[in-house]
Design an enzyme around this catalytic site. Structure first.
Site, PDB file in Angstrom:
ATOM      1  N   ARG A 172     -10.666   1.859   7.344  1.00 39.33           N
ATOM      2  CA  ARG A 172     -10.750   2.310   5.942  1.00 39.33           C
ATOM      3  C   ARG A 172      -9.557   1.845   5.096  1.00 39.33           C
ATOM      4  O   ARG A 172      -9.111   2.554   4.200  1.00 39.33           O
ATOM      5  CB  ARG A 172     -10.845   3.840   5.852  1.00 39.33           C
ATOM      6  CG  ARG A 172     -12.046   4.436   6.537  1.00 39.33           C
ATOM      7  CD  ARG A 172     -13.344   4.038   5.853  1.00 39.33           C
ATOM      8  NE  ARG A 172     -14.446   4.806   6.380  1.00 39.33           N
ATOM      9  CZ  ARG A 172     -15.156   4.461   7.466  1.00 39.33           C
ATOM     10  NH1 ARG A 172     -14.871   3.343   8.104  1.00 39.33           N
ATOM     11  NH2 ARG A 172     -16.140   5.224   7.884  1.00 39.33           N
ATOM     12  N   SER A 221     -17.439  11.328   3.631  1.00 39.90           N
ATOM     13  CA  SER A 221     -16.301  11.912   4.336  1.00 39.90           C
ATOM     14  C   SER A 221     -15.138  12.121   3.374  1.00 39.90           C
ATOM     15  O   SER A 221     -14.739  11.201   2.662  1.00 39.90           O
ATOM     16  CB  SER A 221     -15.836  10.991   5.464  1.00 39.90           C
ATOM     17  OG  SER A 221     -16.855  10.842   6.413  1.00 39.90           O
ATOM     18  N   GLU A 291      -9.907  10.380   2.388  1.00 41.47           N
ATOM     19  CA  GLU A 291     -10.603   9.099   2.307  1.00 41.47           C
ATOM     20  C   GLU A 291     -11.170   8.933   0.902  1.00 41.47           C
ATOM     21  O   GLU A 291     -11.210   7.843   0.343  1.00 41.47           O
ATOM     22  CB  GLU A 291     -11.740   9.036   3.335  1.00 41.47           C
ATOM     23  CG  GLU A 291     -12.374   7.655   3.376  1.00 41.47           C
ATOM     24  CD  GLU A 291     -13.781   7.646   3.916  1.00 41.47           C
ATOM     25  OE1 GLU A 291     -14.733   7.816   3.126  1.00 41.47           O
ATOM     26  OE2 GLU A 291     -13.924   7.440   5.129  1.00 41.47           O
TER      27      GLU A 291
END
Ligand code: EPU
Length: 299
Positions: A172, A221, A291
């Site tokens: 990520r 998320s 995130e």
């Protein structure tokens, strides 16, 4: 003609545009300026504007991974235009515009007998967003399939093609910053029977319905997974499913998804992020990293 005048003449500017409708959470205040970039020329004009009138920049894809503050964003939001929404297949390579929705790429590629990208059906973002944050799921990620991406540097106006290696893609994360605009990307695909690829897409869709909240507004998320563990598992293990602040709550279906009711505010979701993070740190010593991108000012 200045960059601003040129973009204005092309109909690329909108002022004080509410950002809520551009995000999956559907709330958040307005942006000072929204610029639609429909190619490298527009990106160069925008860089000229930013050089003369410095401002924070947010490159927005499908808004599926952002939380925009109720006060909005006092800066420039960049969106991609319609000509960057297309894709084509050449010699097994998918040449995609940065605005292309990933689920569409997954489905259309499968229908052409090209597999590999089926996982994208589980990511409701755009190609540009996926490249920028190295989106992924089901054991794979953007880095694994990306060949190159064309990126406009909004500080200089320079447009360059970068290989996946040059983008330093990790979990990520990539080397791209908030002023790097992904205009297009090339992905590898593999030969795969249509029925097989489509069956995998159906399976991913079924899995998501079962394991992630569907209808309620959310942004996927909320936290990145800490090394070797899952943020959802940790939050769940502390009994925090259903924890609520105002109209925002920790999803009963997946504890790393925070769902928002129609009357929720961005501040409610932010408050929940802070509270869950605090409780996880207190109980486990693990400091979760968001995130979801937080945009604008929060109290
Ligand atoms: N779990 C629980 N309770 C929960 C949620 C999860 O015990 O409330 C457990 C599951 O049973 C499983 C483990 O935690 O054993 C991992 O859960 P899951 O398979 O749902 O995966 P995840 O790590 O929570 C990641 C990605 C998702 C992606 C899924 C599926 C991150 C932060 N999230 O979730 O990506 O869809 O894998 O591949 O890496 C996103 O990035 O926005 C996103 C949704």
């Amino acid at each position: 003609m200045s960059g601003m005048e040129a973009l204005e003449a092309k109909g690329r500017l909108e002022r004080n545009l509410p950002l809520g409708p551009l995000t999956t959470y559907r709330f958040g205040g307005p942006a000072r300026l929204v610029v639609t970039v429909d190619g490298a020329d527009d990106a160069r004009l925008l860089a000229e504007v930013l050089a003369t009138e410095p401002a924070p920049v947010l490159c927005l894809g499908r808004g599926s991974n952002v939380l925009v503050s109720d006060a909005g964003f006092d800066g420039v939001v960049v969106r991609l235009g319609p000509s960057l929404n297309a894709w084509s297949l050449q010699d097994g390579l998918a040449r995609t515009g940065g605005a292309l929705p990933l689920p569409r790429l997954a489905r259309e590629s499968a229908r052409l007998g090209r597999g590999g990208l089926e996982w994208m059906t589980g990511v409701p973002g755009s190609v540009g967003g996926a490249v920028r944050m190295n989106a992924g799921c089901h054991g794979t990620d953007t880095a694994e399939w990306l060949e190159t991406a064309v990126v406009a540097d909004l500080d200089t106006g320079a447009v360059s093609s970068r290989t996946a290696g040059e983008l330093e893609m990790g979990y990520r994360t990539t080397a791209l910053g908030s002023r790097d605009l992904v205009l297009s990307a090339v992905f590898r695909t593999v030969d795969r029977p249509v029925e097989e690829a489509e069956a995998q897409i159906r399976e991913i869709t079924r899995w998501r319905r079962e394991n992630q909240p569907g209808g309620a507004a959310n942004a996927g998320s909320v936290f990145k997974n800490p090394p070797g563990d899952s943020a959802g598992r940790i939050i769940d293990s502390l009994g925090l499913k259903g924890l609520r602040i105002g109209g925002a709550s920790v999803s009963e279906r997946h504890a790393n998804f925070f769902v928002a009711e129609a009357d929720a505010s961005a501040q409610d979701v932010h408050g929940l992020i802070v509270e869950v993070r605090r409780r996880v740190a207190e109980a486990t010593g693990i400091v979760l990293e968001p995130e979801v991108r937080l945009v604008g000012e929060f109290g």
